[in-house]
Scaffold this motif. Structure first.
Motif, short mmCIF file in Angstrom:
data_model
loop_
_atom_site.label_atom_id
_atom_site.label_comp_id
_atom_site.label_asym_id
_atom_site.label_seq_id
_atom_site.Cartn_x
_atom_site.Cartn_y
_atom_site.Cartn_z
N ILE A 241 0.84 -1.20 0.00
CA ILE A 241 0.00 0.00 0.00
C ILE A 241 0.87 1.25 0.00
N ASP A 242 1.92 1.25 0.84
CA ASP A 242 2.84 2.39 0.88
C ASP A 242 3.56 2.58 -0.45
N LEU A 243 3.97 1.48 -1.08
CA LEU A 243 4.62 1.57 -2.38
C LEU A 243 3.66 2.13 -3.42
N ASP A 244 2.42 1.68 -3.40
CA ASP A 244 1.42 2.18 -4.33
C ASP A 244 1.26 3.70 -4.18
N GLU A 245 1.21 4.18 -2.94
CA GLU A 245 1.09 5.63 -2.70
C GLU A 245 2.33 6.37 -3.19
N LEU A 246 3.52 5.80 -2.93
CA LEU A 246 4.76 6.42 -3.37
C LEU A 246 4.80 6.52 -4.90
N LEU A 247 4.48 5.43 -5.58
CA LEU A 247 4.51 5.44 -7.05
C LEU A 247 3.48 6.40 -7.61
N SER A 248 2.35 6.52 -6.95
CA SER A 248 1.33 7.49 -7.36
C SER A 248 1.88 8.91 -7.22
N ASP A 249 2.55 9.20 -6.10
CA ASP A 249 3.16 10.52 -5.89
C ASP A 249 4.20 10.83 -6.96
N LEU A 250 4.96 9.82 -7.36
CA LEU A 250 6.03 10.00 -8.35
C LEU A 250 5.50 9.91 -9.79
N VAL A 251 4.20 9.63 -9.92
CA VAL A 251 3.58 9.43 -11.23
C VAL A 251 4.40 8.39 -12.01
N THR A 252 4.65 7.28 -11.34
CA THR A 252 5.43 6.18 -11.90
C THR A 252 4.62 4.91 -11.76
N PRO A 253 4.00 4.46 -12.84
CA PRO A 253 3.18 3.25 -12.74
C PRO A 253 4.05 2.00 -12.59
N LEU A 254 3.50 1.02 -11.91
CA LEU A 254 4.15 -0.28 -11.80
C LEU A 254 3.46 -1.20 -12.78
N ASP A 255 4.20 -1.64 -13.80
CA ASP A 255 3.61 -2.48 -14.85
C ASP A 255 3.24 -3.86 -14.35
#
Length: 163
Positions: free
Chosen positions: A30-44
């Motif tokens: 969940i924390d990683l998802d929030e971080l990637l959202s903040d960085l506008v970096t999707p996880l494929d």
């Protein structure tokens, strides 16, 4: 997560990245998802490597480092010549303290309790999993370039099934 944030902000991470062994828990996902959202970096995708328990035990309990060269070898899987080259030059094959059966079984119990449910539940909505039969599709070293190639070849949303 601060270290991951810093690293993913580096220019060379803009084309992609591999997080090895992370996340391991629901909170981390969940924390990683929030971080990637903040960085506008999707996880494929996320990769799940399935390895037979007995092979995994041999890989981890058989892992040794040559005291002379620092090369990582395995008493079960490395060519005999490589093992003998270390000792013939006066080196010793040293086992890490935590590469014992008891510690490894504990790690696998933690995996069963914390990571396995993450894979099944997928709380962050990540495209899970791209499955790899580690024994058949990658060499025993788990080369990162090979991993990226397999995922790109098969596609991030497809399951890679046992051949």
């Amino acid at each position: 997560l601060g270290i991951i944030r810093e690293r993913l902000s580096e220019p060379d991470a803009s084309e992609g990245f591999i997080l090895d062994g992370f996340p391991r828990t629901e909170k981390q996902a969940i924390d990683l998802d929030e971080l990637l959202s903040d960085l506008v970096t999707p996880l494929d995708s996320a990769v799940l490597m399935e390895v037979d328990f007995e092979i995994l035990m041999k890989r981890l309990t058989g892992r040794r480092t040559c005291s002379k060269t620092g090369k990582i070898l395995n008493i079960h899987f490395s060519p005999r010549e490589e093992l003998e080259a270390c000792t013939a030059d006066g080196g010793e094959l040293i086992q890490r303290e935590d590469d014992n059966e008891e510690t490894i079984r504990n790690r696998l119990d933690v995996y069963s309790g914390q990571t396995e449910p993450l894979v099944e539940g997928n709380p962050a909505g990540i495209n899970l999993p791209v499955e790899l039969d580690h024994d058949r599709q990658l060499d025993h070293a788990g080369n990162g370039e090979t991993l990226v190639g397999v995922v790109r070849e098969r596609g991030t949303r497809q399951e890679i099934l046992h051949d």
